[in-house]
Design a protein around this motif. Sequence first.
Motif, mmCIF file in Angstrom:
data_model
loop_
_atom_site.group_PDB
_atom_site.id
_atom_site.type_symbol
_atom_site.label_atom_id
_atom_site.label_comp_id
_atom_site.label_asym_id
_atom_site.label_seq_id
_atom_site.Cartn_x
_atom_site.Cartn_y
_atom_site.Cartn_z
ATOM 1 N N ALA A 37 5.346 7.059 0.075
ATOM 2 C CA ALA A 37 6.211 5.897 0.280
ATOM 3 C C ALA A 37 5.389 4.621 0.347
ATOM 4 C CB ALA A 37 6.998 6.054 1.582
ATOM 5 N N ASN A 38 6.072 3.515 0.129
ATOM 6 C CA ASN A 38 5.471 2.212 0.351
ATOM 7 C C ASN A 38 5.336 2.034 1.858
ATOM 8 O OD1 ASN A 38 5.101 -0.616 0.781
ATOM 9 N ND2 ASN A 38 5.914 -0.997 -1.264
ATOM 10 N N SER A 39 4.217 1.539 2.320
ATOM 11 C CA SER A 39 3.975 1.430 3.759
ATOM 12 C C SER A 39 4.955 0.479 4.441
ATOM 13 C CB SER A 39 2.547 0.976 4.027
ATOM 14 O OG SER A 39 2.331 -0.311 3.495
ATOM 15 N N ARG A 40 5.593 -0.389 3.695
ATOM 16 C CA ARG A 40 6.536 -1.335 4.289
ATOM 17 C C ARG A 40 7.921 -0.743 4.526
ATOM 18 N NH1 ARG A 40 5.062 -5.984 0.092
ATOM 19 N NH2 ARG A 40 2.874 -6.189 0.641
ATOM 20 N N GLN A 41 8.195 0.417 3.951
ATOM 21 C CA GLN A 41 9.490 1.066 4.136
ATOM 22 C C GLN A 41 9.548 1.746 5.505
ATOM 23 O OE1 GLN A 41 12.110 0.834 2.104
ATOM 24 N NE2 GLN A 41 10.926 -0.398 0.670
ATOM 25 N N ARG A 42 10.779 1.945 5.992
ATOM 26 C CA ARG A 42 10.972 2.626 7.267
ATOM 27 C C ARG A 42 10.500 4.065 7.183
ATOM 28 N NH1 ARG A 42 17.020 0.842 7.267
ATOM 29 N NH2 ARG A 42 16.908 2.656 5.921
ATOM 30 N N ARG A 43 10.230 4.651 8.323
ATOM 31 C CA ARG A 43 9.717 6.023 8.372
ATOM 32 C C ARG A 43 10.631 6.996 7.624
ATOM 33 N NH1 ARG A 43 10.393 9.300 13.790
ATOM 34 N NH2 ARG A 43 12.495 9.224 12.968
ATOM 35 N N ASP A 44 11.919 6.908 7.836
ATOM 36 C CA ASP A 44 12.862 7.824 7.202
ATOM 37 C C ASP A 44 13.601 7.157 6.047
ATOM 38 O OD1 ASP A 44 12.117 9.625 9.156
ATOM 39 O OD2 ASP A 44 13.769 9.092 10.475
ATOM 40 N N MET A 57 0.842 -1.171 0.000
ATOM 41 C CA MET A 57 0.000 0.000 0.000
ATOM 42 C C MET A 57 0.893 1.242 0.000
ATOM 43 S SD MET A 57 -2.489 1.582 2.964
ATOM 44 C CE MET A 57 -3.195 0.069 3.423
ATOM 45 N N VAL A 58 0.461 2.256 -0.714
ATOM 46 C CA VAL A 58 1.191 3.513 -0.787
ATOM 47 C C VAL A 58 0.570 4.486 0.213
ATOM 48 C CG1 VAL A 58 1.822 5.453 -2.267
ATOM 49 C CG2 VAL A 58 1.789 3.147 -3.192
ATOM 50 N N VAL A 59 1.430 5.136 1.013
ATOM 51 C CA VAL A 59 0.960 6.094 2.007
ATOM 52 C C VAL A 59 1.673 7.430 1.832
ATOM 53 C CG1 VAL A 59 0.307 4.393 3.735
ATOM 54 C CG2 VAL A 59 2.626 5.285 3.711
ATOM 55 N N ILE A 60 1.000 8.481 2.218
ATOM 56 C CA ILE A 60 1.616 9.804 2.260
ATOM 57 C C ILE A 60 1.801 10.115 3.735
ATOM 58 C CG2 ILE A 60 1.400 12.227 1.625
ATOM 59 C CD1 ILE A 60 -0.477 11.357 -0.621
ATOM 60 N N ARG A 61 3.053 10.273 4.154
ATOM 61 C CA ARG A 61 3.361 10.424 5.565
ATOM 62 C C ARG A 61 4.536 11.362 5.779
ATOM 63 N NH1 ARG A 61 5.478 4.315 6.198
ATOM 64 N NH2 ARG A 61 7.409 4.536 5.039
ATOM 65 N N ARG A 120 13.441 4.764 2.240
ATOM 66 C CA ARG A 120 13.183 5.041 0.831
ATOM 67 C C ARG A 120 11.767 5.562 0.623
ATOM 68 N NH1 ARG A 120 13.835 0.094 -3.124
ATOM 69 N NH2 ARG A 120 15.504 -0.176 -1.612
ATOM 70 N N PHE A 121 11.645 6.512 -0.281
ATOM 71 C CA PHE A 121 10.334 7.042 -0.623
ATOM 72 C C PHE A 121 10.224 7.208 -2.122
ATOM 73 C CE2 PHE A 121 13.005 10.673 0.416
ATOM 74 C CZ PHE A 121 12.813 11.522 -0.673
ATOM 75 N N ILE A 122 9.001 7.352 -2.617
ATOM 76 C CA ILE A 122 8.742 7.467 -4.048
ATOM 77 C C ILE A 122 8.881 8.915 -4.497
ATOM 78 C CG2 ILE A 122 7.016 7.117 -5.850
ATOM 79 C CD1 ILE A 122 5.801 4.925 -3.970
ATOM 80 N N GLU A 123 8.266 9.831 -3.750
ATOM 81 C CA GLU A 123 8.269 11.239 -4.143
ATOM 82 C C GLU A 123 8.101 12.122 -2.916
ATOM 83 O OE1 GLU A 123 5.658 14.247 -7.005
ATOM 84 O OE2 GLU A 123 5.213 12.115 -6.982
#
Length: 89
Positions: free
Chosen positions: A22-29, A1-5, A31-34
Amino acid sequence: MVVIRLARGGSKKRPFYNIVVANSRQRRDGRFIERVGFYNPVASGAAEKLRVEQDRVSYWIGVGAQLSPTVARLVGEAKAAAVAPAAAA
């Protein structure tokens, strides 16, 4: 799932947050998409506190991204701030 955080940056006791998609499975800080904006809670004087690219946020919501509760509040504030100067003019 993609989240904006929020992704935290800045130094100790001086937080600075990037608003990222970012992908919800990535760490808070991690990798992100945009990056679609930033939030500086300790901004003072003429420093900009919040910037959100509304068109990009709308695009990501349209393709299924979910907003975190804090980002939803910040996007609402940014919309209200964008409408207020236009109404005053």
